[in-house]
Enzyme design. Sequence first.
Site, mmCIF file in Angstrom:
data_model
loop_
_atom_site.group_PDB
_atom_site.id
_atom_site.type_symbol
_atom_site.label_atom_id
_atom_site.label_comp_id
_atom_site.label_asym_id
_atom_site.label_seq_id
_atom_site.Cartn_x
_atom_site.Cartn_y
_atom_site.Cartn_z
ATOM 1 N N GLU A 282 66.972 -120.469 -14.924
ATOM 2 C CA GLU A 282 65.897 -121.450 -14.920
ATOM 3 C C GLU A 282 64.702 -120.917 -15.700
ATOM 4 O O GLU A 282 64.291 -119.769 -15.535
ATOM 5 C CB GLU A 282 65.485 -121.760 -13.473
ATOM 6 C CG GLU A 282 64.440 -122.850 -13.352
ATOM 7 C CD GLU A 282 64.083 -123.159 -11.907
ATOM 8 O OE1 GLU A 282 63.350 -124.138 -11.691
ATOM 9 O OE2 GLU A 282 64.533 -122.426 -10.999
ATOM 10 N N GLU B 11 64.380 -124.751 0.082
ATOM 11 C CA GLU B 11 64.029 -125.561 -1.080
ATOM 12 C C GLU B 11 63.986 -124.623 -2.285
ATOM 13 O O GLU B 11 63.023 -123.879 -2.466
ATOM 14 C CB GLU B 11 62.682 -126.256 -0.865
ATOM 15 C CG GLU B 11 62.667 -127.236 0.290
ATOM 16 C CD GLU B 11 63.611 -128.412 0.093
ATOM 17 O OE1 GLU B 11 64.033 -128.659 -1.057
ATOM 18 O OE2 GLU B 11 63.930 -129.087 1.078
ATOM 19 N N ASN C 9 53.647 -121.922 -7.028
ATOM 20 C CA ASN C 9 53.419 -122.825 -8.161
ATOM 21 C C ASN C 9 52.655 -124.093 -7.781
ATOM 22 O O ASN C 9 51.910 -124.641 -8.587
ATOM 23 C CB ASN C 9 54.741 -123.175 -8.856
ATOM 24 C CG ASN C 9 55.775 -123.728 -7.906
ATOM 25 O OD1 ASN C 9 55.912 -123.271 -6.772
ATOM 26 N ND2 ASN C 9 56.537 -124.712 -8.358
ATOM 27 N N CYS D 254 59.454 -126.788 -9.855
ATOM 28 C CA CYS D 254 60.873 -126.588 -9.517
ATOM 29 C C CYS D 254 61.758 -127.752 -9.945
ATOM 30 O O CYS D 254 62.952 -127.579 -10.167
ATOM 31 C CB CYS D 254 61.032 -126.330 -8.017
ATOM 32 S SG CYS D 254 60.414 -127.662 -6.962
ATOM 33 N N GLY E 287 61.327 -121.453 -2.745
ATOM 34 C CA GLY E 287 61.305 -120.376 -3.721
ATOM 35 C C GLY E 287 62.586 -120.322 -4.523
ATOM 36 O O GLY E 287 63.272 -121.334 -4.693
ATOM 37 N N SER E 288 62.937 -119.150 -4.981
ATOM 38 C CA SER E 288 64.093 -118.979 -5.859
ATOM 39 C C SER E 288 65.389 -118.867 -5.065
ATOM 40 O O SER E 288 65.376 -118.454 -3.897
ATOM 41 C CB SER E 288 63.922 -117.731 -6.711
ATOM 42 O OG SER E 288 64.018 -116.560 -5.893
#
Length: 453
Positions: A329, A207, A112, A241, A185-186
């Site tokens: 999310e 993160e 992103n 994020c 990432g997720s």
Amino acid sequence: MNDIVSKQRAFFYTHKTKAIQFRLAQLNKVETLLKSNEDLLYQAIYEDFKKSKFDTYVTELALLYQDIKEAKRNIHKWSRTKRVGTNMLNFPARSYIIPEPLGVCLVIGAWNYPYQLTLAPVIAAIAAGNTVIIKPSEMAPKTSALMANLINENFDSAFLKVVEGGVSETTTLLKSKFDKIFFTGSPQVGKIIYQAAAKNLTPVTLELGGKSPAIIAEDSNLKMTVKRLVWAKFLNAGQTCIAPDYVLVHKSIEKKTLELLKLEIEKESFSIENGNYTQIINERNLNRISNMFSSENVFVGGEINTLNRTIEPTVLQNIRFSDDIMKEEIFGPVLPVISYQNIEEVIQYVNSNPTPLACYVFTNNNQVKKKILNEISFGGGAVNDAIMHISNSNLPFGGVGNSGIGSYHGEAGFKSFSHYKSILEKSNLMELSLKYYPHSKRKLSWVQRFMGF
């Protein structure tokens, strides 16, 4: 993959990366490489998801340049051996802490913000004296290919190497032993990374993300609040994020907030052509976001263009905590608005769900502010603003619980890629006999005095 890791480990053990001048030279090289290829960087990211030159500079390159500048300015101080006090029990002696690099690091970036989220931890790792293998996200193929081309052609692979690919390549990489893994990432993928790292007891920084709330109290400066929220939410088409995932607004100002959100969105004229909007990264994510809401809840926006992979900036009303859109999310340009009657209700809801990466509170009431900041756990955030805390490198950036492990930016990034070696250095001039046999009540008494008991 194993050969790349082995070569980097061999190079690390030459101890060349520990020299401050070597680190500075590499940071300068990264900076020069980025600045001399800005046009290529702009072109690649535009091809991936139509991100404008302005947004790319402001949200990616400028932050990287700031990281490099700060690392170069402070690297001597951060790397310095630090003297600390020594207790009486060890007299005569001195104590100090030596920062040292961890070794061979793996940095797995995100799509992103493909430059910033991939290269910011790399800059921190270089400053700390490590070698790095970089795995950009395959979901942004043009930026991944460009970073691979620029770095692999200009750096020795034994020091810095980009490995492209998807799940298969990442899985293979994770089978190697690293001294540090940094992942953005997720939470779902973060768990996989964590499990792989555990096999070698490799330290990790994760993160991740989560549903970050924005809480608007009834006393807030509503016009300014909405202006800042609209920018923060729809930046990068909501693919951030730390974007406000949903808004909790006091019931007394709900209607006014919705009206102002509509006016501000219309005023900003979000579009790819205007340079302040982007595509959704791929069709799968477009469908995922589209399936999260229905037209009956749309207050403004809601139009989906499958050909251009865009979703209009969308605000949802009459949303309940139990609705499907509140279960994961969003990571897109859809903003649910939920009203509340008292702040206790807000705190209870947020705390009953996975810990968010960010939290934003809009109020001029110190009691409300302190209550939220003290009673809600989250990674980081802001009061009367959103997202902008990431731009201050003096603030460690990272999550907690489900939103991440560890932090970086500024000195926190240097620490993330360092081990702090504690040293006690004893003098040979004398040696107290207290710890040696035979023991006695008198010796015990003296030990207790020295220990302060």
